[in-house]
Design a protein around this motif. Structure first.
Motif, PDB file in Angstrom:
ATOM      1  N   GLU A  21      38.661  49.711  28.669  1.00 59.17           N
ATOM      2  CA  GLU A  21      39.737  48.731  28.681  1.00 59.17           C
ATOM      3  C   GLU A  21      39.177  47.344  28.395  1.00 59.17           C
ATOM      4  O   GLU A  21      38.212  46.902  29.025  1.00 59.17           O
ATOM      5  CB  GLU A  21      40.435  48.739  30.051  1.00 59.17           C
ATOM      6  CG  GLU A  21      41.663  47.875  30.137  1.00 59.17           C
ATOM      7  CD  GLU A  21      42.895  48.566  29.574  1.00 59.17           C
ATOM      8  OE1 GLU A  21      43.850  47.855  29.239  1.00 59.17           O
ATOM      9  OE2 GLU A  21      42.890  49.804  29.482  1.00 59.17           O
ATOM     10  N   GLY A  22      39.739  46.649  27.414  1.00 60.50           N
ATOM     11  CA  GLY A  22      39.309  45.299  27.097  1.00 60.50           C
ATOM     12  C   GLY A  22      38.053  45.206  26.249  1.00 60.50           C
ATOM     13  O   GLY A  22      37.610  44.098  25.923  1.00 60.50           O
ATOM     14  N   VAL A  84      40.534  45.400  19.947  1.00 63.11           N
ATOM     15  CA  VAL A  84      40.529  45.913  21.318  1.00 63.11           C
ATOM     16  C   VAL A  84      41.625  46.981  21.419  1.00 63.11           C
ATOM     17  O   VAL A  84      42.817  46.653  21.402  1.00 63.11           O
ATOM     18  CB  VAL A  84      40.783  44.794  22.339  1.00 63.11           C
ATOM     19  CG1 VAL A  84      40.843  45.369  23.758  1.00 63.11           C
ATOM     20  CG2 VAL A  84      39.702  43.729  22.245  1.00 63.11           C
TER      21      VAL A  84
END
Length: 343
Positions: A21-22, A84
């Motif tokens: 994530e990210g 992302v």
């Protein structure tokens, strides 16, 4: 949360990585010891440019127009240093995997689980891989023939995401792999698998789909249908499966099961031999009348021996039909060569 990212290199090699994530795709690849093309990593140079037409992601607004124009972004181009993901994605990398550190073909060991002679002309090989092999439905691997340095290319017929792999293999009299499978192979034998590879894989289903399979060219479609059964399908999807003789017709029970469980999926089988009593005789091109061609707004997938592929391509030319996309793979069952095209 993490996402599975398929990196498709221009030489047909695919590497699967996990993106947190990210995290950017560039950083996730580097963490997986794959050095994607890059120079600045700040959205300035454009060296890391690729394309993503499958999956959700955010590019932010910190890159400059010289690195990625609005027009390019609108066409699905991405900068891996800025991308992302917010879902699983497929990213096209305009470089050979061999040029990326440790980004070449993966060699994985596996154990023979079963060898089934499902007809006089077809063999099902089941292998349990020692480690995960991430692949896209429709791709293939090279399997080394035990006791030799030779390899043969076979498409997965099993669903992605499992170490339990299956392959549908033409039983070629005197063939190197066929002879080993029929005469020597036994449960517990070790094999080496290299891949996955190939640009013949199922894209997001956004319009009607026509699948055309010849002989053991059915294999990649079995993997595609496994994926559709898992994810669902809201578009008409039709498979025409053609073979030379009745004994070549295999896995019909599996297709019937897919038809019962996948909404909007239908199929038909065709046998070319004049001696057959099959209700549909001839070639796949003789039975396209009810195919969901949809005036060309259709994605076509075709896998079979060269004469069949050439005949289907000729059919579309003669009909003046240009599908939205045309993905095809030719194979010669007696050698390991595979030719793939995307039109």
């Amino acid at each position: 949360m993490s996402y599975n990212i398929a990196l498709n290199f221009e030489d047909g090699v695919t590497r699967m990585i996990t993106c947190n994530e990210g995290e950017t795709v560039l950083d996730a690849a580097y963490r997986a010891q794959i050095n994607l093309p890059m120079d600045c990593s700040d959205g300035v140079c454009g060296t890391c440019k690729g394309a993503c037409h499958q999956g959700d992601f955010d590019l932010g607004d910190e890159y400059i127009d010289e690195a990625l124009s609005d027009e390019e972004a609108g066409q699905g181009m991405v900068l891996t240093c800025q991308m992302v993901p917010s879902s699983d994605c497929v990213v096209e990398i305009p470089a050979a995997a061999s040029l990326c550190s440790k980004g070449g073909n993966q060699a994985v060991s596996g154990t023979v689980a079963e060898v089934n002679l499902i007809s006089s002309t077809a063999i099902e090989l089941r292998i349990t891989a020692d480690t995960d092999i991430g692949f896209l439905p429709g791709q293939y691997v090279n399997i080394q023939v035990p006791g030799t340095e030779e390899t043969r290319a076979y498409s997965f017929s099993s669903r992605p995401g499992s170490r339990e792999l299956s392959f549908l293999i033409r039983n070629v009299p005197g063939g190197l792999m066929s002879s080993w499978l029929v005469g020597k192979a036994k449960t517990g034998d070790q094999v080496t698998i290299t891949g996955p590879m190939g640009v013949f894989y199922l894209r997001p289903v956004q319009r009607p789909v026509l699948m055309l399979a010849g002989g053991t060219g059915l294999a990649p479609f079995l993997a595609m249908l496994e994926s559709l059964r898992e994810k669902g399908c809201d578009q008409p999807t039709h498979l025409i499966y053609g073979v030379t003789s009745d004994e070549d017709l295999v896995c019909v029970d599996a297709l019937e099961q897919f038809e019962a469980e996948i909404e909007n999926f239908t199929f038909k089988t065709v046998v070319a031999s004049d001696e057959s009593n099959h209700p549909l005789k001839g070639y796949v091109t003789n039975h396209m009348d009810d195919a969901p061609i949809n005036g060309g707004d259709v994605d076509v997938y075709l896998c079979g021996p060269p004469p069949m592929v050439d005949a289907v391509l000729g059919y579309f030319r003669e009909q003046g039909i240009e599908p939205n996309s045309f993905h095809y793979e030719k194979f010669n069952p007696s050698v390991s060569a595979v030719e793939e095209k995307v039109a």
